[in-house]
Write an enzyme that holds these catalytic residues in place. Structure first.
Site, PDB file in Angstrom:
ATOM      1  N   GLU A 174       7.317   1.655 -10.748  1.00  0.00           N
ATOM      2  CA  GLU A 174       7.234   0.214 -10.504  1.00  0.00           C
ATOM      3  C   GLU A 174       6.023  -0.402 -11.187  1.00  0.00           C
ATOM      4  OE1 GLU A 174       9.022   0.338  -5.971  1.00  0.00           O
ATOM      5  OE2 GLU A 174       6.985   1.003  -6.343  1.00  0.00           O
TER       6      GLU A 174
ATOM      7  N   ARG B  88      -5.998   0.907  -0.094  1.00  0.00           N
ATOM      8  CA  ARG B  88      -5.535  -0.473   0.095  1.00  0.00           C
ATOM      9  C   ARG B  88      -4.343  -0.550   1.047  1.00  0.00           C
ATOM     10  NH1 ARG B  88      -0.243  -0.514  -1.140  1.00  0.00           N
ATOM     11  NH2 ARG B  88       0.445  -1.553  -3.041  1.00  0.00           N
TER      12      ARG B  88
ATOM     13  N   ALA C 134      -0.236  12.584   2.132  1.00  0.00           N
ATOM     14  CA  ALA C 134      -1.405  12.056   1.415  1.00  0.00           C
ATOM     15  C   ALA C 134      -1.975  10.766   2.028  1.00  0.00           C
ATOM     16  CB  ALA C 134      -1.026  11.818  -0.043  1.00  0.00           C
TER      17      ALA C 134
ATOM     18  N   ASP D 143      10.067   1.944   1.753  1.00  0.00           N
ATOM     19  CA  ASP D 143       9.512   1.008   0.769  1.00  0.00           C
ATOM     20  C   ASP D 143      10.339   0.954  -0.512  1.00  0.00           C
ATOM     21  OD1 ASP D 143       8.948   3.503  -0.207  1.00  0.00           O
ATOM     22  OD2 ASP D 143       6.812   3.175  -0.517  1.00  0.00           O
TER      23      ASP D 143
END
Ligand code: NAD
Length: 349
Positions: A63, A119, A146, A234
């Protein structure tokens, strides 16, 4: 930093990113990064916003995630390949750049695999600040790969979580996660099932990786008042929650047009009501309104968060010097004499 020479671009390698995170401290890094994300969400209108450009293949997705506030332009390249772990590779890797809109010149190139974990945790924890039940202390984390330690630390720093209930289909992943978080102020319980993990949890984080319509949580596992931080669903065809949970919860998203394609809400009609997080942050829409309410942050990861992360990293470089100078942009003496520069290089041998 070599700001004067626009042709030299600061590059933050994985090694420098690790040093940067360790110099600043993980909790402080996530907290300050969340501040940058909140600042950017509060000026939502200025950003160019588009669902990310996704290239799907049998085993994963690649992406590109661009955005601009009119002054700066940022993008991230990121992949998602759940099968990678079995081959000893990361499920998610990323890098990205920040550029000056005025000249179009890149100002920063950086690793973003570690930065994405930071983030994502910062955004999830920020959402929980507005949506989690008051006094929340216990979080279940289902999927201990992770992202998991970063999520735990983000929620400790920003949302008051100090008790963790960990579950993964691979028990060694939970053991690793618990080992890595030892001594960081958590009371950690290793759980035998998802059902076991959600017992007594105020917040449930699902962060598994499977290219599938998975059912990590069923409706009966979610009690009243719980906040769900759904991170692993997602991508089209990749979700974690049973549809009945969505129908019971109030749903909060980053950027609805992208989440409708990629998030849990791909299971719902395209006009199903959801609230964008920036609306809650600005006070334009309510967040949690009652202790009984089930709230869901349907996280997919949006370009503005990466833009904030790029800005944050850029701002840390002058004081720390944790970057290399990259000879990235051609710089002929006369701008139109690009070919002449090549000829002169040939003469020099
Ligand atoms: P990872 O492969 O390192 O870890 C995933 C873990 O989930 C593994 O330990 C695996 O054993 C476990 N798992 C798989 N199926 C499970 C199940 N049914 N029950 C319990 N555990 C299960 O992946 P990661 O880098 O930690 O990423 C996790 C997920 O988060 C991925 O789906 C990734 O795409 C997504 N992600 C989302 C965002 C976002 O912004 N929303 C950002 C980064 C990653």
């Amino acid at each position: 930093m070599a700001a004067a020479n626009l042709n030299i671009v600061p590059f933050v390698s994985v090694d420098h990113m690790m040093k940067l995170v360790l110099t600043i401290g993980v909790e402080r890094f996530v907290t300050e990064l969340a501040g940058y994300i909140e600042d950017d969400f509060l000026r939502w209108d200025v950003f160019d916003k588009t669902p990310r450009a996704a290239s799907h293949s049998r085993d994963g997705v690649i992406e590109l995630m661009p955005t601009s506030d009119g002054q700066l332009y940022g993008f991230k390249y990121v992949n998602g390949h759940p099968k990678n772990a079995k081959a000893g590779l990361q499920t998610v890797t990323a890098f990205g750049a920040l550029a000056d809109v005025g000249s179009g010149y890149p100002m920063l190139l950086t690793e973003m695999t570690i930065l994405t974990a930071l983030r994502t945790a910062a955004t999830s924890a920020l959402a929980a600040k507005f949506l989690a039940p008051k006094g929340a202390r216990t979080m279940a984390i289902i999927g201990n790969g992770a992202q998991s330690e970063f999520q735990a630390i983000g929620f400790k720093a920003l949302a008051g979580i100090d008790r963790l209930r960990l579950y993964d289909i691979d028990a060694s992943a939970s053991q690793r996660c618990a080992r890595n978080l030892a001594g960081m102020g958590f009371d950690i319980t290793l759980c035998r099932s998802g059902q076991d993990a959600v017992e007594g949890a105020d917040i449930i984080t699902t962060v598994t990786a499977d290219k599938n319509f998975a059912t990590i949580l069923t409706d009966n596992m979610v009690g009243p008042g719980v906040h769900i931080n759904g991170v692993g669903g997602d991508c089209p065809g990749k979700t974690e929650l049973h549809k009945d949970i969505l129908l019971r919860a109030d749903i909060f998203v980053e950027f609805a047009p992208q989440t409708r394609i990629e998030g849990e809400i791909q299971q719902l009609p395209p006009d199903y009501p959801v609230t964008e997080l920036w609306q809650v942050m600005t006070g334009a829409a309510p967040g949690r309104t009652s202790p009984q309410q089930v709230t869901l942050f349907d996280s997919v990861g949006f370009a503005v968060e990466d833009f904030s992360a790029l800005r944050y990293v850029r701002d840390q470089l002058p004081a720390t010097g944790l970057y290399q100078e990259l000879d990235l942009l051609a710089d002929p003496d006369e701008p139109r004499d690009l070919f002449g520069m090549l000829l002169r290089a040939a003469k020099k041998g």
